[in-house]
Design a protein around this motif. Sequence first.
Motif, short mmCIF file in Angstrom:
data_model
loop_
_atom_site.label_atom_id
_atom_site.label_comp_id
_atom_site.label_asym_id
_atom_site.label_seq_id
_atom_site.Cartn_x
_atom_site.Cartn_y
_atom_site.Cartn_z
N LEU A 16 0.85 -1.20 0.00
CA LEU A 16 0.00 0.00 0.00
C LEU A 16 0.88 1.25 0.00
N PRO A 17 0.43 2.33 -0.64
CA PRO A 17 1.26 3.54 -0.67
C PRO A 17 1.53 4.10 0.73
N GLN A 18 0.49 4.10 1.61
CA GLN A 18 0.69 4.58 2.99
C GLN A 18 0.78 3.37 3.90
N ARG A 19 1.87 2.62 3.79
CA ARG A 19 1.89 1.34 4.48
C ARG A 19 2.24 1.48 5.97
N PRO A 20 1.60 0.63 6.81
CA PRO A 20 2.01 0.58 8.22
C PRO A 20 3.32 -0.20 8.35
N TYR A 21 3.85 -0.26 9.57
CA TYR A 21 4.99 -1.13 9.87
C TYR A 21 4.47 -2.56 9.77
N CYS A 22 5.07 -3.37 8.88
CA CYS A 22 4.50 -4.70 8.59
C CYS A 22 5.32 -5.84 9.20
N VAL A 23 4.62 -6.68 9.96
CA VAL A 23 5.27 -7.82 10.60
C VAL A 23 4.60 -9.11 10.10
N GLY A 24 5.43 -10.05 9.62
CA GLY A 24 4.90 -11.33 9.17
C GLY A 24 5.38 -12.46 10.05
N PHE A 25 4.78 -13.63 9.87
CA PHE A 25 5.21 -14.84 10.56
C PHE A 25 5.60 -15.87 9.52
N ALA A 26 6.62 -16.63 9.82
CA ALA A 26 7.02 -17.69 8.90
C ALA A 26 7.18 -18.98 9.69
N ALA A 27 6.32 -19.94 9.40
CA ALA A 27 6.43 -21.25 10.04
C ALA A 27 7.17 -22.16 9.08
N GLU A 28 8.33 -22.64 9.51
CA GLU A 28 9.18 -23.43 8.61
C GLU A 28 9.62 -24.71 9.31
N THR A 29 9.99 -25.72 8.51
CA THR A 29 10.49 -26.97 9.12
C THR A 29 11.99 -27.12 8.91
N ASP A 30 12.54 -26.43 7.91
CA ASP A 30 13.98 -26.54 7.66
C ASP A 30 14.48 -25.22 7.09
N ASP A 31 15.78 -25.01 7.20
CA ASP A 31 16.38 -23.75 6.73
C ASP A 31 15.54 -22.55 7.19
N VAL A 32 15.14 -22.59 8.47
CA VAL A 32 14.15 -21.65 9.02
C VAL A 32 14.53 -20.19 8.73
#
Length: 401
Positions: A314-330
């Motif tokens: 988005l042009p006026q983006r908030p501070y964005c935090v994601g989650f990554a669930a991984e099993t290898d090479d986390v």
Amino acid sequence: MYELSNRHILLGVTGGIAAYKAADLVRRLRDQNAFVKVVMTLAATEFITPLTMQALSGEPVHLELLDADAEAGMGHIELARWADALLIAPASANFIARITHGQADDLLSTLYLACAAPKFVAPAMNQAMWGQPSTQTNIQTLSERGVQILGPAAGEQACGDIGEGRLLEVADIVSEVSNHFQCGALAGRRVVITAGPTQEAIDPVRYLSNRSSGKMGFALARAAAEAGGETTLIAGPVQLSCADNIRRVNVISAKQMLAATLKAVDDCDVFIATAAVADYTPVQVADNKIKKNAAEMELTLQRTDDILATVSALPQRPYCVGFAAETDDVIAYARGKLERKKLDMIIANDVSDQTIGFQSDENAATLITADTELLLPRTSKLNLAKQIIDQVGTRLPGHSD
Ligand code: CTP
């Protein structure tokens, strides 16, 4: 300057030997310039007199549900509206059970139901009563609803037993309530969080979904609200409740979650995507229940939109935090997502460890930004959420240490 200065603290005192300590509690709250009004249960008056509490608080003590002196005779509503915080200390096992189950058969329990202010409960009881599964379940339920449980402390008890169940030290109760009014890491910020799974309909009775419990997202919403953030939680179908100070929007499908998110993120400061959004959804939803005629059936699926990537673009983006669930090479995979989705932060967890993650109450993670990598060791999801919220708070534009 005291955090409690001019705050309205409604103190509920219930029946138990520790009730005498409520007198000291009133004095210490008043020392911090708080206004204190005291409500006592009938049982509490057997342990300490209302006159003592009145003298110390400088206010009439409230005992009866039907109060002829109150405007419109509704003393409980007036008191509930007056409170900036409702503190119940000491809280007996019986009173904890009553409020957990929504009873309203005296002034204090009715007030508890009527009051929208933050609630603090300081249990005090015999160690065996504290250890009972019924008490523990009640405490956990209250805590999940956003009530802050203060203590209890461990040590020698009035009955001669030794163990957990003593009222937390009065000074510690005051400082816990006071901390609540401190400016938190997200004070004045608007936060939007997605949580839980989504359900993608196949026909009127069937859907595709996943095992996400939503616990991490709910813990983050609680931590964000406790840190002073104005918090919106966009929740997929989960069996969890959240506190009154969180605005909850319930959704079912990935499409609904995207629409609700885009509506909520306008003007927000932080977006945290914890939801396990379905990556694929059926191209067609059958109008009627599909019958099992053929030996095989095919379901054609199409990719859903990536909610997090959409928000971060988005042009006026908030501070964005994601989650990554991984099993290898986390770490490597998580970093890849951080860059691909143009995020500010990603929380990576190793889901090959079955004892943490999806259904569990505990989690461990690595917090990754463009230039940092911070290991967050295994702890409760709420603790982990608090650490993540603190880290987000210090990285927001305009933050000053
Ligand atoms: N996410 C989202 N919308 C989607 C899919 C994911 O907002 N449609 C968010 C999740 O909430 C999470 C992050 O993106 O914060 C997860 O990224 P993703 O690449 O989707 O992870 P996986 O689903 O694990 O992807 P992959 O299977 O490719 O590893």
